[in-house]
Scaffold this active site. Structure first.
Site, PDB file in Angstrom:
ATOM      1  N   TYR A 180      25.454 254.638  24.112  1.00  0.00           N
ATOM      2  CA  TYR A 180      25.283 254.244  25.518  1.00  0.00           C
ATOM      3  C   TYR A 180      26.577 253.618  26.051  1.00  0.00           C
ATOM      4  O   TYR A 180      27.059 253.982  27.129  1.00  0.00           O
ATOM      5  CB  TYR A 180      24.117 253.248  25.631  1.00  0.00           C
ATOM      6  CG  TYR A 180      23.823 252.792  27.043  1.00  0.00           C
ATOM      7  CD1 TYR A 180      23.024 253.560  27.885  1.00  0.00           C
ATOM      8  CD2 TYR A 180      24.342 251.603  27.547  1.00  0.00           C
ATOM      9  CE1 TYR A 180      22.755 253.143  29.189  1.00  0.00           C
ATOM     10  CE2 TYR A 180      24.077 251.180  28.842  1.00  0.00           C
ATOM     11  CZ  TYR A 180      23.272 251.953  29.658  1.00  0.00           C
ATOM     12  OH  TYR A 180      23.005 251.549  30.946  1.00  0.00           O
ATOM     13  N   TRP A 275      32.231 235.381  30.987  1.00  0.00           N
ATOM     14  CA  TRP A 275      32.323 234.532  29.782  1.00  0.00           C
ATOM     15  C   TRP A 275      32.890 235.293  28.629  1.00  0.00           C
ATOM     16  O   TRP A 275      32.567 236.451  28.406  1.00  0.00           O
ATOM     17  CB  TRP A 275      30.919 234.018  29.421  1.00  0.00           C
ATOM     18  CG  TRP A 275      30.511 232.817  30.213  1.00  0.00           C
ATOM     19  CD1 TRP A 275      31.301 232.044  31.020  1.00  0.00           C
ATOM     20  CD2 TRP A 275      29.183 232.246  30.277  1.00  0.00           C
ATOM     21  NE1 TRP A 275      30.558 231.042  31.582  1.00  0.00           N
ATOM     22  CE2 TRP A 275      29.247 231.128  31.149  1.00  0.00           C
ATOM     23  CE3 TRP A 275      27.964 232.572  29.695  1.00  0.00           C
ATOM     24  CZ2 TRP A 275      28.149 230.343  31.434  1.00  0.00           C
ATOM     25  CZ3 TRP A 275      26.862 231.790  29.996  1.00  0.00           C
ATOM     26  CH2 TRP A 275      26.942 230.656  30.856  1.00  0.00           C
TER      27      TRP A 275
HETATM   28  N1  NAD Z   1      18.486 248.422  33.659  1.00  0.00           N
HETATM   29  C1  NAD Z   1      19.681 247.948  33.335  1.00  0.00           C
HETATM   30  O1  NAD Z   1      19.822 246.828  32.810  1.00  0.00           O
HETATM   31  C2  NAD Z   1      20.923 248.744  33.646  1.00  0.00           C
HETATM   32  C3  NAD Z   1      22.159 248.092  33.564  1.00  0.00           C
HETATM   33  C4  NAD Z   1      23.318 248.822  33.840  1.00  0.00           C
HETATM   34  C5  NAD Z   1      23.235 250.154  34.185  1.00  0.00           C
HETATM   35  N2  NAD Z   1      22.010 250.758  34.243  1.00  0.00           N
HETATM   36  C6  NAD Z   1      21.989 252.167  34.591  1.00  0.00           C
HETATM   37  O2  NAD Z   1      21.254 252.321  35.803  1.00  0.00           O
HETATM   38  C7  NAD Z   1      20.663 253.620  35.834  1.00  0.00           C
HETATM   39  C8  NAD Z   1      19.183 253.484  36.156  1.00  0.00           C
HETATM   40  O3  NAD Z   1      18.571 252.746  35.122  1.00  0.00           O
HETATM   41  P1  NAD Z   1      17.152 252.022  35.254  1.00  0.00           P
HETATM   42  O4  NAD Z   1      17.303 250.735  34.571  1.00  0.00           O
HETATM   43  O5  NAD Z   1      16.668 252.081  36.649  1.00  0.00           O
HETATM   44  O6  NAD Z   1      16.293 252.960  34.275  1.00  0.00           O
HETATM   45  P2  NAD Z   1      14.926 253.751  34.468  1.00  0.00           P
HETATM   46  O7  NAD Z   1      14.626 254.279  33.116  1.00  0.00           O
HETATM   47  O8  NAD Z   1      13.928 252.921  35.168  1.00  0.00           O
HETATM   48  O9  NAD Z   1      15.318 254.962  35.451  1.00  0.00           O
HETATM   49  C9  NAD Z   1      16.094 256.038  35.026  1.00  0.00           C
HETATM   50  C10 NAD Z   1      15.735 257.236  35.870  1.00  0.00           C
HETATM   51  O10 NAD Z   1      16.578 258.319  35.452  1.00  0.00           O
HETATM   52  C11 NAD Z   1      15.771 259.479  35.337  1.00  0.00           C
HETATM   53  N3  NAD Z   1      16.340 260.432  34.391  1.00  0.00           N
HETATM   54  C12 NAD Z   1      16.582 260.243  33.080  1.00  0.00           C
HETATM   55  N4  NAD Z   1      17.029 261.362  32.512  1.00  0.00           N
HETATM   56  C13 NAD Z   1      17.080 262.303  33.494  1.00  0.00           C
HETATM   57  C14 NAD Z   1      17.453 263.671  33.521  1.00  0.00           C
HETATM   58  N5  NAD Z   1      17.843 264.323  32.419  1.00  0.00           N
HETATM   59  N6  NAD Z   1      17.402 264.329  34.697  1.00  0.00           N
HETATM   60  C15 NAD Z   1      16.990 263.693  35.814  1.00  0.00           C
HETATM   61  N7  NAD Z   1      16.603 262.403  35.849  1.00  0.00           N
HETATM   62  C16 NAD Z   1      16.645 261.712  34.692  1.00  0.00           C
HETATM   63  C17 NAD Z   1      14.427 258.948  34.833  1.00  0.00           C
HETATM   64  O11 NAD Z   1      13.382 259.892  34.999  1.00  0.00           O
HETATM   65  C18 NAD Z   1      14.278 257.678  35.653  1.00  0.00           C
HETATM   66  O12 NAD Z   1      13.655 257.935  36.898  1.00  0.00           O
HETATM   67  C19 NAD Z   1      20.964 254.252  34.471  1.00  0.00           C
HETATM   68  O13 NAD Z   1      22.081 255.095  34.589  1.00  0.00           O
HETATM   69  C20 NAD Z   1      21.286 253.060  33.601  1.00  0.00           C
HETATM   70  O14 NAD Z   1      22.103 253.412  32.509  1.00  0.00           O
HETATM   71  C21 NAD Z   1      20.855 250.086  33.992  1.00  0.00           C
END
Ligand code: NAD
Length: 275
Positions: A180, A275
């Site tokens: 990741y 930090w």
């Molecule tokens: N939640 C966190 O702490 C965090 C922090 C930093 C970055 N992010 C990034 O933010 C983004 C959203 O994350 P989230 O926390 O809302 O997660 P989440 O799992 O709630 O949402 C992810 C979405 O991506 C969709 N998805 C996954 N694989 C897919 C594919 N192959 N084709 C189409 N859609 C697909 C899923 O169906 C889902 O709707 C991600 O890229 C994640 O890496 C999240």
């Protein structure tokens, strides 16, 4: 703006989505009025809040996700359109882009929010684990940028907001997640590369790098007391973000207010990387 309007401009995250975006979009520089936006991963989590914020800022929003039921419900709630896509398939992404262009005639904004997490010690990560993470977070994001980028370059105008992470800058702990982290570091440099290639042709490309956000993705960590303890302790603001706290940055980066920004990765992490 009247005093009443300013009063309504609460900085409390509980109230963000009730009043901030219609007020912001009253200022032309923040408005997305009439712009056509694709939000991948918009069925839930951060993507859904970004879709909501862009919609409330005046955009015509297409939620593109592999989760059909959630995506249709989310789109109906926002007055957006839902299109099913698997971003790991370049053919699926091409179909999406063709359908959106056929329906709307152009694409002004792309927010590539779809992503997956995977927690596994590096030495136990299989080829399949590694490829799955890379195929959604990096290949999929690139396919979307490339296909939509072609449309935007032909238009001579467009804005891309890529979802990176603070995990592209630091290695999180205590949970292991090498694939990741590497995928998100890739998103940051891909963003800079595309920004440089396309800057002279009207297309801006920036990335958002959040810290921990309360979504289905972080549920495992919140359910694991040792992870949760370290996450909160290492975040100066002492809490996770609400997904709605990430959305204003996406609107800003998609709007004319960020017209001099390209190639940036904007950290929004409650101070974690300080930090
Ligand atoms: N939640 C966190 O702490 C965090 C922090 C930093 C970055 N992010 C990034 O933010 C983004 C959203 O994350 P989230 O926390 O809302 O997660 P989440 O799992 O709630 O949402 C992810 C979405 O991506 C969709 N998805 C996954 N694989 C897919 C594919 N192959 N084709 C189409 N859609 C697909 C899923 O169906 C889902 O709707 C991600 O890229 C994640 O890496 C999240």
């Amino acid at each position: 703006m009247s005093m009443i309007a300013l009063d309504q401009c609460s900085t409390s995250f509980d109230h963000l989505h009730y009043n901030l975006f219609p007020l912001m979009s009253a200022l032309p520089i923040f408005s997305l009025d009439g712009r056509v936006a694709i939000v991948t991963g918009g069925s839930r989590g951060i993507g859904f809040e970004i879709a909501r914020a862009m919609r409330e800022s005046g955009a015509e929003v297409v939620i593109a996700d592999r989760l059909r039921d959630e995506g249709e419900a989310s789109s109906a709630e926002l007055g957006a359109r839902f299109m099913e896509v698997d971003v790991t398939s370049s053919g699926s992404v091409r179909d999406l882009v063709e359908q959106v262009t056929a329906a709307h005639g152009r694409i002004d904004i792309l927010a590539t929010i779809a992503g997956i997490a995977h927690n596994m010690p590096a030495e136990e990560t299989t080829d399949e684990d590694w490829r799955r993470v890379m195929s959604v977070n990096l290949d999929g994001l690139f396919f979307c940028c490339r296909e939509v980028g072609r449309v935007m370059l032909a238009q001579g105008k467009g804005v891309i907001v890529n979802m990176a992470s603070m995990s592209g800058i630091i290695a999180n702990h205590p949970q292991p997640q090498a694939a990741y982290n590497a995928s998100k570091a890739g998103v940051i440099l891909l963003t800079k590369s595309l920004a440089g290639e396309w800057a002279g042709r009207g297309v801006r490309v920036n990335a958002i790098s959040p810290g921990y956000v309360g979504t289905p993705m972080t549920k495992l960590g919140l359910d694991t007391p040792e992870w949760k303890r370290v996450w909160l302790q290492e975040t100066p603001l002492g809490r996770l973000a609400e997904p709605s706290e990430i959305a204003p940055l996406a609107v800003f980066l998609a709007s004319d207010a960020s017209s001099y920004m390209t190639g940036a990765s904007v950290v929004i992490d409650g101070g974690y990387t300080a930090w």
